[in-house]
Design a protein around this motif. Structure first.
Motif, PDB file in Angstrom:
ATOM      1  N   ILE A  39       0.816  -1.297  -0.163  1.00  0.00           N
ATOM      2  CA  ILE A  39       0.086   0.071  -0.059  1.00  0.00           C
ATOM      3  C   ILE A  39       0.773   1.295   0.012  1.00  0.00           C
ATOM      4  CG2 ILE A  39      -1.593   1.257   1.627  1.00  0.00           C
ATOM      5  CD1 ILE A  39      -2.703  -1.287   2.375  1.00  0.00           C
ATOM      6  N   ALA A  40       1.873   1.100   0.825  1.00  0.00           N
ATOM      7  CA  ALA A  40       2.623   2.486   0.959  1.00  0.00           C
ATOM      8  C   ALA A  40       4.165   2.545   0.081  1.00  0.00           C
ATOM      9  CB  ALA A  40       3.191   2.627   2.561  1.00  0.00           C
ATOM     10  N   ALA A  41       4.033   1.693  -1.067  1.00  0.00           N
ATOM     11  CA  ALA A  41       5.135   1.424  -1.780  1.00  0.00           C
ATOM     12  C   ALA A  41       5.261   2.932  -2.744  1.00  0.00           C
ATOM     13  CB  ALA A  41       4.971   0.728  -3.011  1.00  0.00           C
ATOM     14  N   PRO A  42       6.525   3.435  -2.747  1.00  0.00           N
ATOM     15  CA  PRO A  42       6.778   4.534  -3.217  1.00  0.00           C
ATOM     16  C   PRO A  42       6.233   4.906  -4.640  1.00  0.00           C
ATOM     17  CG  PRO A  42       8.955   3.550  -2.449  1.00  0.00           C
ATOM     18  CD  PRO A  42       8.038   2.520  -2.063  1.00  0.00           C
ATOM     19  N   ILE A  43       5.898   5.919  -5.004  1.00  0.00           N
ATOM     20  CA  ILE A  43       5.384   6.443  -6.382  1.00  0.00           C
ATOM     21  C   ILE A  43       6.450   5.983  -7.627  1.00  0.00           C
ATOM     22  CG2 ILE A  43       4.244   8.150  -7.913  1.00  0.00           C
ATOM     23  CD1 ILE A  43       3.290   9.211  -5.332  1.00  0.00           C
ATOM     24  N   PRO A  44       6.237   5.252  -8.754  1.00  0.00           N
ATOM     25  CA  PRO A  44       6.931   4.796  -9.552  1.00  0.00           C
ATOM     26  C   PRO A  44       7.612   6.289 -10.136  1.00  0.00           C
ATOM     27  CG  PRO A  44       5.117   3.422  -9.824  1.00  0.00           C
ATOM     28  CD  PRO A  44       4.826   4.725  -8.750  1.00  0.00           C
ATOM     29  N   GLN A  45       8.851   6.294 -10.638  1.00  0.00           N
ATOM     30  CA  GLN A  45       9.367   7.429 -11.334  1.00  0.00           C
ATOM     31  C   GLN A  45       8.749   7.502 -12.536  1.00  0.00           C
ATOM     32  OE1 GLN A  45      11.830   9.686 -10.349  1.00  0.00           O
ATOM     33  NE2 GLN A  45      11.517   8.610  -8.214  1.00  0.00           N
ATOM     34  N   ILE A  46       8.380   8.818 -12.975  1.00  0.00           N
ATOM     35  CA  ILE A  46       7.809   8.996 -14.281  1.00  0.00           C
ATOM     36  C   ILE A  46       8.707   9.280 -15.133  1.00  0.00           C
ATOM     37  CG2 ILE A  46       6.227  10.817 -15.335  1.00  0.00           C
ATOM     38  CD1 ILE A  46       5.112  11.314 -12.311  1.00  0.00           C
ATOM     39  N   LYS A  47       8.512   8.894 -16.424  1.00  0.00           N
ATOM     40  CA  LYS A  47       9.367   8.928 -17.346  1.00  0.00           C
ATOM     41  C   LYS A  47       9.141  10.150 -18.096  1.00  0.00           C
ATOM     42  CE  LYS A  47      10.198   3.763 -18.509  1.00  0.00           C
ATOM     43  NZ  LYS A  47      10.073   2.949 -19.529  1.00  0.00           N
ATOM     44  N   ILE A  48      10.189  11.043 -18.334  1.00  0.00           N
ATOM     45  CA  ILE A  48      10.001  12.644 -18.790  1.00  0.00           C
ATOM     46  C   ILE A  48      10.706  12.517 -20.216  1.00  0.00           C
ATOM     47  CG2 ILE A  48      10.128  15.044 -18.367  1.00  0.00           C
ATOM     48  CD1 ILE A  48      10.129  14.223 -15.321  1.00  0.00           C
ATOM     49  N   ASP A  49       9.937  13.230 -21.234  1.00  0.00           N
ATOM     50  CA  ASP A  49      10.922  13.449 -22.413  1.00  0.00           C
ATOM     51  C   ASP A  49      11.310  14.722 -22.342  1.00  0.00           C
ATOM     52  OD1 ASP A  49      11.464  13.608 -25.098  1.00  0.00           O
ATOM     53  OD2 ASP A  49       9.218  13.970 -26.000  1.00  0.00           O
ATOM     54  N   THR A  50      12.755  14.880 -22.199  1.00  0.00           N
ATOM     55  CA  THR A  50      13.324  16.073 -22.033  1.00  0.00           C
ATOM     56  C   THR A  50      13.938  16.618 -23.192  1.00  0.00           C
ATOM     57  OG1 THR A  50      15.264  14.774 -21.401  1.00  0.00           O
ATOM     58  CG2 THR A  50      13.974  15.417 -19.443  1.00  0.00           C
ATOM     59  N   THR A  51      13.332  16.087 -24.327  1.00  0.00           N
ATOM     60  CA  THR A  51      13.809  16.385 -25.620  1.00  0.00           C
ATOM     61  C   THR A  51      13.150  17.813 -25.985  1.00  0.00           C
ATOM     62  OG1 THR A  51      12.307  15.184 -26.887  1.00  0.00           O
ATOM     63  CG2 THR A  51      14.510  14.214 -26.655  1.00  0.00           C
ATOM     64  N   THR A  52      12.004  18.021 -25.284  1.00  0.00           N
ATOM     65  CA  THR A  52      11.070  19.059 -25.457  1.00  0.00           C
ATOM     66  C   THR A  52      11.247  20.177 -24.449  1.00  0.00           C
ATOM     67  OG1 THR A  52       9.247  18.604 -24.490  1.00  0.00           O
ATOM     68  CG2 THR A  52       9.409  17.855 -26.881  1.00  0.00           C
ATOM     69  N   LEU A  53      11.024  21.447 -24.679  1.00  0.00           N
ATOM     70  CA  LEU A  53      10.906  22.321 -23.526  1.00  0.00           C
ATOM     71  C   LEU A  53       9.955  22.175 -22.335  1.00  0.00           C
ATOM     72  CD1 LEU A  53      11.473  25.884 -25.257  1.00  0.00           C
ATOM     73  CD2 LEU A  53      13.253  24.596 -23.870  1.00  0.00           C
ATOM     74  N   ASN A  54       8.955  21.580 -22.807  1.00  0.00           N
ATOM     75  CA  ASN A  54       7.861  21.121 -21.798  1.00  0.00           C
ATOM     76  C   ASN A  54       8.325  20.071 -21.060  1.00  0.00           C
ATOM     77  OD1 ASN A  54       5.849  22.820 -22.509  1.00  0.00           O
ATOM     78  ND2 ASN A  54       4.808  21.712 -23.977  1.00  0.00           N
ATOM     79  N   GLY A  55       9.212  18.959 -21.372  1.00  0.00           N
ATOM     80  CA  GLY A  55       9.635  18.012 -20.690  1.00  0.00           C
ATOM     81  C   GLY A  55      10.721  18.375 -20.132  1.00  0.00           C
ATOM     82  N   LYS A  56      11.474  19.160 -20.416  1.00  0.00           N
ATOM     83  CA  LYS A  56      12.750  20.157 -19.566  1.00  0.00           C
ATOM     84  C   LYS A  56      12.073  20.616 -18.181  1.00  0.00           C
ATOM     85  CE  LYS A  56      15.742  20.173 -23.325  1.00  0.00           C
ATOM     86  NZ  LYS A  56      16.457  20.995 -24.557  1.00  0.00           N
ATOM     87  N   ARG A  57      10.813  21.417 -18.608  1.00  0.00           N
ATOM     88  CA  ARG A  57      10.254  21.986 -17.398  1.00  0.00           C
ATOM     89  C   ARG A  57       9.726  20.993 -16.321  1.00  0.00           C
ATOM     90  NH1 ARG A  57       8.687  25.694 -21.547  1.00  0.00           N
ATOM     91  NH2 ARG A  57       6.633  24.602 -21.639  1.00  0.00           N
ATOM     92  N   GLU A  58       9.049  20.059 -16.921  1.00  0.00           N
ATOM     93  CA  GLU A  58       8.356  18.905 -16.076  1.00  0.00           C
ATOM     94  C   GLU A  58       9.428  18.023 -15.362  1.00  0.00           C
ATOM     95  OE1 GLU A  58       5.881  15.092 -16.748  1.00  0.00           O
ATOM     96  OE2 GLU A  58       6.417  16.210 -18.199  1.00  0.00           O
TER      97      GLU A  58
END
Length: 235
Positions: A65-84
């Motif tokens: 139940i209390a397992a850590p939230i999985p890491q989100i894969k982020i597309d850093t090839t875009t500026l939106n992704g870099k900000r995320e």
């Protein structure tokens, strides 16, 4: 908001990860204490084995139940992704710090939007609006943390006037400054310090570019008066 002034608001929500971490710790301690009491009062080996098996199952369930939230894969090839990616780093690098908002504004007057994350400080007696500023660098097509602007507390942006003001005043005193856009960089053109002085208030104002200093005796307050520093921050 990209008007001539920009205000910060206080945070209202706790981080889900913090709540889950506290839940996990509390559940483990409760289970271990109850299991010790229960096992101590069991008379037979068979009863003890049954209780131990049940406890193991409960602990496994709590872990799930209390397992850590999985890491989100982020597309850093875009500026939106870099900000995320930057926002994700901001949220995880300091557990006590949680963003109120993030926004884009051109802080270097080059036609490119820079990235601002606003948050509320966790310590101190005065108003604690804070920010971290990441300036866009077109040569690398990415954002770079700017230490000068990120150091401004309780900021007010006067974009049209090309100036930014900020201050922090606690119960005993504090200070602040005005930044102006001079020769393509932010420069401190006015600074001040204030001492409570038993409520009487001693304000010392310095103009770095003019090498001039003024001293004003004025009632102490935790938001500087307009004649000392222009600000849109309210109590």
């Amino acid at each position: 908001m990209l008007a001539d002034s920009f205000r910060f608001q206080k945070p209202t929500n706790a981080k889900p990860e913090t709540v889950m971490r506290h839940f996990k710790t509390t559940m483990k301690l409760t289970i271990l204490i109850l299991s010790f009491i229960f096992l101590t009062n069991c008379n037979s080996t068979e009863q003890k084995e049954l209780v131990e098996k049940s406890i193991t199952t409960v602990i496994d369930t709590v872990e799930e139940i209390a397992a850590p939230i999985p890491q989100i894969k982020i597309d850093t090839t875009t500026l939106n992704g870099k900000r995320e990616y930057i926002l994700n780093w901001f949220e995880t690098s300091e557990p006590r710090r949680y963003p109120d908002f993030d926004t884009l504004m051109d802080l270097t007057y080059d036609g490119h939007k820079d990235y601002v994350i606003g948050y509320y400080g966790s310590t101190g007696t005065g108003i604690k609006n804070r920010m971290q500023v990441f300036l866009y660098n077109k040569n690398i097509d990415n954002y770079i943390l700017d230490s000068t602007l990120s150091d401004v507390a309780n900021p007010t942006f006067y974009i049209g006037k090309r100036k930014i003001t900020g201050f922090y005043i606690g119960g005993g005193g504090g200070g602040g400054h005005k930044l102006e856009w001079v020769k393509n960089k932010w420069v401190k053109t006015k600074t001040f310090t204030v001492d409570n002085d038993n409520g009487k208030g001693l304000w010392i104002i310095h103009y770095p570019l003019k090498h001039k200093t003024d001293t004003i005796h004025r009632e102490f307050q935790m938001i500087p008066p307009d004649e000392i520093l222009e600000t849109d921050i309210k109590e």
